[in-house]
Scaffold this motif. Structure first.
Motif, PDB file in Angstrom:
ATOM      1  N   PRO A 193      49.899  38.601  48.082  1.00 50.06           N
ATOM      2  CA  PRO A 193      50.578  39.763  47.828  1.00 50.06           C
ATOM      3  C   PRO A 193      49.999  40.336  46.567  1.00 50.06           C
ATOM      4  CG  PRO A 193      52.355  38.134  48.283  1.00 50.06           C
ATOM      5  CD  PRO A 193      51.022  37.316  48.535  1.00 50.06           C
ATOM      6  N   GLN A 194      49.384  39.430  45.826  1.00 54.40           N
ATOM      7  CA  GLN A 194      48.808  39.953  44.478  1.00 54.40           C
ATOM      8  C   GLN A 194      47.389  40.765  45.060  1.00 54.40           C
ATOM      9  OE1 GLN A 194      49.741  36.802  45.072  1.00 54.40           O
ATOM     10  NE2 GLN A 194      51.213  36.358  43.375  1.00 54.40           N
ATOM     11  N   GLU A 218      47.153  46.114  33.983  1.00 52.25           N
ATOM     12  CA  GLU A 218      48.101  47.094  33.222  1.00 52.25           C
ATOM     13  C   GLU A 218      49.190  47.194  34.090  1.00 52.25           C
ATOM     14  OE1 GLU A 218      48.247  51.117  31.407  1.00 52.25           O
ATOM     15  OE2 GLU A 218      46.628  49.971  30.549  1.00 52.25           O
ATOM     16  N   VAL A 219      49.009  47.569  35.376  1.00 47.99           N
ATOM     17  CA  VAL A 219      49.963  48.177  36.262  1.00 47.99           C
ATOM     18  C   VAL A 219      50.161  47.195  37.497  1.00 47.99           C
ATOM     19  CG1 VAL A 219      49.447  50.457  35.841  1.00 47.99           C
ATOM     20  CG2 VAL A 219      48.149  49.450  37.698  1.00 47.99           C
ATOM     21  N   MET A 220      49.578  45.820  37.546  1.00 49.84           N
ATOM     22  CA  MET A 220      50.125  45.008  38.655  1.00 49.84           C
ATOM     23  C   MET A 220      51.502  44.746  38.421  1.00 49.84           C
ATOM     24  SD  MET A 220      46.655  42.334  38.738  1.00 49.84           S
ATOM     25  CE  MET A 220      47.656  41.326  39.774  1.00 49.84           C
ATOM     26  N   ALA A 260      50.625  37.686  35.843  1.00 46.01           N
ATOM     27  CA  ALA A 260      50.492  36.407  35.590  1.00 46.01           C
ATOM     28  C   ALA A 260      49.120  35.690  36.224  1.00 46.01           C
ATOM     29  CB  ALA A 260      51.720  35.446  35.716  1.00 46.01           C
ATOM     30  N   ASN A 261      48.484  36.331  37.192  1.00 47.03           N
ATOM     31  CA  ASN A 261      47.400  35.827  38.002  1.00 47.03           C
ATOM     32  C   ASN A 261      46.286  36.066  37.184  1.00 47.03           C
ATOM     33  OD1 ASN A 261      48.617  35.038  40.622  1.00 47.03           O
ATOM     34  ND2 ASN A 261      49.906  36.736  40.421  1.00 47.03           N
ATOM     35  N   ASP A 262      45.168  35.316  37.636  1.00 43.06           N
ATOM     36  CA  ASP A 262      43.726  35.522  37.287  1.00 43.06           C
ATOM     37  C   ASP A 262      43.276  36.711  38.042  1.00 43.06           C
ATOM     38  OD1 ASP A 262      41.138  35.201  36.757  1.00 43.06           O
ATOM     39  OD2 ASP A 262      41.066  33.141  36.870  1.00 43.06           O
ATOM     40  N   LEU A 263      43.221  37.796  37.283  1.00 44.10           N
ATOM     41  CA  LEU A 263      42.450  39.087  38.034  1.00 44.10           C
ATOM     42  C   LEU A 263      41.337  38.800  38.394  1.00 44.10           C
ATOM     43  CD1 LEU A 263      42.984  41.905  39.121  1.00 44.10           C
ATOM     44  CD2 LEU A 263      42.139  42.605  36.774  1.00 44.10           C
TER      45      LEU A 263
END
Length: 151
Positions: A46-47, A70-72, A76-79
């Motif tokens: 989903p991320q 900023e808008v996720m 908490a995920n490692d972008l």
């Protein structure tokens, strides 16, 4: 309709606020699990879907990682890892910003746009399920209450 007491086999809660919080977490996890099931054939989470939707919202303009973070929905995920996978799959493209070489510009590729359309279509099923369970008024009320809960 399954009540939260039945779903988690717990008949007593500290108070109605604890029950509401448990119900909110349980329901959010159910919705996330449904997204995971839909996205599994594409080997995405989903991320990843959220990042792709953010990029699609700005397309064709590039987006920098800070703006994405900023808008996720799930911050908490490692972008970087999420972007690495999307790039390996050919769904996004990363380029150095021409005006600021310390900044990365990220855009969806044509393959990313096409896959996102396919995934959006599949996600529509969840949207339709929600429409079948809540009236427009109930959905608006729920959204308002969730906004209020976040403060």
């Amino acid at each position: 309709m399954t009540r939260i007491e039945e779903a988690i086999k717990q008949s007593k809660f500290q108070d109605v606020y604890q029950k509401a919080l448990v119900n909110l977490i349980y329901t959010a996890n159910c919705l996330r699990d449904e997204q995971v099931r839909i996205l599994k054939p594409f080997d995405l989470l989903p991320q990843h879907f959220n990042v792709m939707r953010i990029l699609r919202g700005r397309h064709p303009k590039p987006v920098c990682p800070g703006e994405i973070k900023e808008v996720m929905l799930d911050k908490a995920n490692d972008l970087t890892r999420l972007l690495d996978k999307l790039e390996r799959k050919g769904l996004i493209q990363r380029n150095l910003c021409p005006t600021n070489r310390r900044k990365m510009d990220i855009t969806l590729t044509q393959a990313g746009i096409e896959l996102l359309e396919k995934m959006n279509h599949m996600m529509e099923q969840t949207h339709e399920t929600l429409k079948g369970r809540l009236s427009e008024r109930e959905a608006a009320s729920l959204s308002h209450l969730l906004d209020k809960l976040r403060g």
